[in-house]
Design an enzyme around this catalytic site. Structure first.
Site, PDB file in Angstrom:
ATOM      1  N   ARG A 113     -44.098  21.649   1.292  1.00  0.00           N
ATOM      2  CA  ARG A 113     -44.137  21.730   2.838  1.00  0.00           C
ATOM      3  C   ARG A 113     -45.725  21.828   3.150  1.00  0.00           C
ATOM      4  NH1 ARG A 113     -43.337  26.223   5.692  1.00  0.00           N
ATOM      5  NH2 ARG A 113     -41.550  26.903   4.247  1.00  0.00           N
ATOM      6  N   TYR A 153     -44.800   6.631  25.130  1.00  0.00           N
ATOM      7  CA  TYR A 153     -43.328   6.540  24.717  1.00  0.00           C
ATOM      8  C   TYR A 153     -42.408   7.293  25.306  1.00  0.00           C
ATOM      9  CZ  TYR A 153     -39.931   7.116  21.017  1.00  0.00           C
ATOM     10  OH  TYR A 153     -38.714   7.158  20.560  1.00  0.00           O
ATOM     11  N   ASP A 168     -53.297   8.675  21.011  1.00  0.00           N
ATOM     12  CA  ASP A 168     -52.118   8.236  20.137  1.00  0.00           C
ATOM     13  C   ASP A 168     -52.525   6.445  19.982  1.00  0.00           C
ATOM     14  OD1 ASP A 168     -49.701   6.649  19.439  1.00  0.00           O
ATOM     15  OD2 ASP A 168     -48.726   7.997  20.321  1.00  0.00           O
ATOM     16  N   LYS A 209     -44.625   2.445  12.454  1.00  0.00           N
ATOM     17  CA  LYS A 209     -44.844   1.356  12.943  1.00  0.00           C
ATOM     18  C   LYS A 209     -45.760   0.438  12.062  1.00  0.00           C
ATOM     19  CE  LYS A 209     -42.163   2.813  16.200  1.00  0.00           C
ATOM     20  NZ  LYS A 209     -42.503   4.109  16.225  1.00  0.00           N
TER      21      LYS A 209
HETATM   22  N1  LCS Z   1     -46.285   7.464  19.711  1.00  0.00           N
HETATM   23  C1  LCS Z   1     -45.698   6.069  20.196  1.00  0.00           C
HETATM   24  C2  LCS Z   1     -46.883   5.145  20.945  1.00  0.00           C
HETATM   25  C3  LCS Z   1     -44.585   5.353  19.862  1.00  0.00           C
HETATM   26  O1  LCS Z   1     -44.394   4.259  20.285  1.00  0.00           O
HETATM   27  C4  LCS Z   1     -43.616   6.098  19.198  1.00  0.00           C
HETATM   28  C5  LCS Z   1     -42.255   5.547  18.934  1.00  0.00           C
HETATM   29  C6  LCS Z   1     -43.938   7.585  18.788  1.00  0.00           C
HETATM   30  C7  LCS Z   1     -45.016   8.019  19.074  1.00  0.00           C
HETATM   31  C8  LCS Z   1     -43.144   8.364  17.934  1.00  0.00           C
HETATM   32  O2  LCS Z   1     -43.107   7.938  16.604  1.00  0.00           O
HETATM   33  P1  LCS Z   1     -41.625   8.039  15.766  1.00  0.00           P
HETATM   34  O3  LCS Z   1     -41.116   9.669  15.623  1.00  0.00           O
HETATM   35  O4  LCS Z   1     -40.607   7.320  16.008  1.00  0.00           O
HETATM   36  O5  LCS Z   1     -42.085   7.758  14.442  1.00  0.00           O
HETATM   37  N2  LCS Z   1     -42.057   4.352  19.475  1.00  0.00           N
HETATM   38  C9  LCS Z   1     -40.858   3.892  19.329  1.00  0.00           C
HETATM   39  C10 LCS Z   1     -40.438   2.787  20.078  1.00  0.00           C
HETATM   40  O6  LCS Z   1     -41.275   2.138  21.200  1.00  0.00           O
HETATM   41  N3  LCS Z   1     -39.157   2.241  20.009  1.00  0.00           N
HETATM   42  O7  LCS Z   1     -38.724   3.077  18.942  1.00  0.00           O
HETATM   43  C11 LCS Z   1     -39.726   4.311  18.631  1.00  0.00           C
END
Ligand code: LCS
Length: 405
Positions: free
Chosen positions: A62, A115, A187, A212
């Protein structure tokens, strides 16, 4: 330590070599998966030394794991930061950063398009801890200045925004943040290196959903926070290893290390395909508006060209006309998306596969309708993550679905 001086080499070389050294035990070129929760000590004294910090080394996964560490070093080099901490998801990165940097009574100035998951953290969860948030259009510098008060500790935004593709001037906001002694967190999920480098433009912290483009294969959830040694130590200590407890699995870090080796090639192709798709959509008779920073019609096209190194992103948002063969934009949009054969109807982005989704009912369904509409997340908005298929095949697929409307 690597023999390569990463200040002297180009992005493709960094993406392949940073964080990677032959395994000390076997010489393995590829970073091994250290799939272990704990690490043994020869003696009690050695364990005590590692816990006190007097002896460097791993204790418990962790707090640190060699496979995860290799990914942290790679991502710190790619973003141009001193250090990085990886997390089990992008939300792990967002949450760990917030609980790491903020305390009861603090104030955040946040972009008003985020998001959906991050929007819930800003709109609801931070208030549970006595932290208040003011939402502003961060592309308007005056709005940002006016929202700052003596309790403001963090300015936070996405650029381009998910899903409206609005662009914010990172350098200009970084100057405001520096003057007021506020941390700027960006971000960078929609525009990963080699597109955009927020730290080099003056941001203090950059975070990503590694899920992503960075992993890029649609098979892993992950996150990362990059910044100064000092900030990352706090975010790791308070956030990732304590309150959130969100390190990634070493197996997932291995997959991301593997994915990043082709980051340059993938991102370049995503951007090329997206520009062609955006131009095609803009010229289509059924399309009302296309939001893509690479188009001259984008309100911040010049800023985007400079800040995003002329590469933009693989993400596009668009709306159909209000009357398409008797259908309104929402009805026509649903029929159009349902008629696609190559693009999959799915959230997430940055995968080799083209993904298409409806923000108002999917990724941003948790944002209150009035707030959504105020910032342009209309019921008719469609979001497209352009994949790595042949772009002429994608255009043909879109055209056959338009023909069937
Ligand atoms: N920041 C952005 C700009 C994102 O698009 C997402 C997820 C996150 C943070 C969070 O990331 P995760 O925990 O999912 O790895 N965006 C998503 C979207 O637009 N569609 O599904 C997830």
């Amino acid at each position: 330590m690597s023999k390569i001086n990463f200040d002297e080499v180009n992005f493709e070389t960094m993406a392949i070599h940073a964080g990677q050294e032959p395994d000390k035990l076997t010489g393995a070129l590829s970073t091994p998966i250290y799939q272990t929760s704990t690490f043994c000590f020869e003696t009690v004294e050695e364990g005590a030394g590692k816990f006190s910090g007097a002896i460097p080394g791993y204790k418990y996964s962790r707090g640190g794991n060699p496979t995860n560490r290799a990914l942290e070093v790679k991502l710190a080099v790619l973003e141009g930061g001193e250090d990085a901490v990886v997390t089990a998801s992008g939300m792990g990165a967002v949450g760990s950063t917030m609980v790491g940097l903020l305390k009861h009574g603090d104030h955040v100035v946040s972009g008003d398009v985020l998001y959906g998951g991050t929007d819930v953290v800003m709109r609801t969860n931070l208030a549970q801890f006595g932290i208040d948030v003011t939402f502003v259009d961060t592309s308007n510098l005056e709005e940002v200045e006016n929202a700052i008060n003596e309790r403001t500790k963090v300015i936070y935004f996405e650029t381009p925004t998910n899903p409206t593709m609005r662009v914010t001037d990172i350098k200009a906001i970084a100057a405001i943040a520096k003057r007021k002694n506020i941390k700027l967190v960006v971000d960078n999920t929609f525009a990963p290196p080699p597109i955009q480098y927020p730290l080099k433009l003056g941001a203090n912290i950059v975070l990503h959903s590694v899920t992503k483009y960075l992993n890029g294969h649609g098979d892993v959830l992950g996150g990362v926070v990059v910044g100064s040694k000092e900030d990352i130590a706090v975010i790791r200590g308070n956030g990732v290893t304590k309150i959130c407890g969100t390190p990634p699995s070493p197996f997932n870090s291995y997959l991301v290390l593997r994915g990043i080796k082709t980051l340059y090639l993938r991102v370049k192709q995503h951007c090329e395909n997206a520009l062609k798709m955006a131009q095609y959509l803009e010229s289509n008779e059924y399309v009302k508006v296309v939001y893509y920073p690479g188009l001259e019609s984008h309100p911040q096209h010049n800023l985007a060209t400079e800040q995003m190194n002329g590469m933009y992103t693989g993400m596009i948002a668009f709306e159909l006309n209000d009357d398409v063969k008797g259908l309104n934009a929402l009805e026509a949009g649903k029929k159009f998306v349902n008629g696609l054969k190559i693009a999959s109807i799915a959230v997430s982005l940055g995968d080799p596969d083209t993904l298409i989704q409806h923000p108002a009912s999917m990724t941003h369904a948790s944002v209150p309708k009035e707030s959504r509409e105020e910032v342009g997340i209309t019921d008719g908005l469609i979001r497209l993550s352009v994949g790595l298929e042949n772009v002429d095949d994608l255009i043909a697929d879109f055209q056959q679905s338009f023909n069937e409307l």
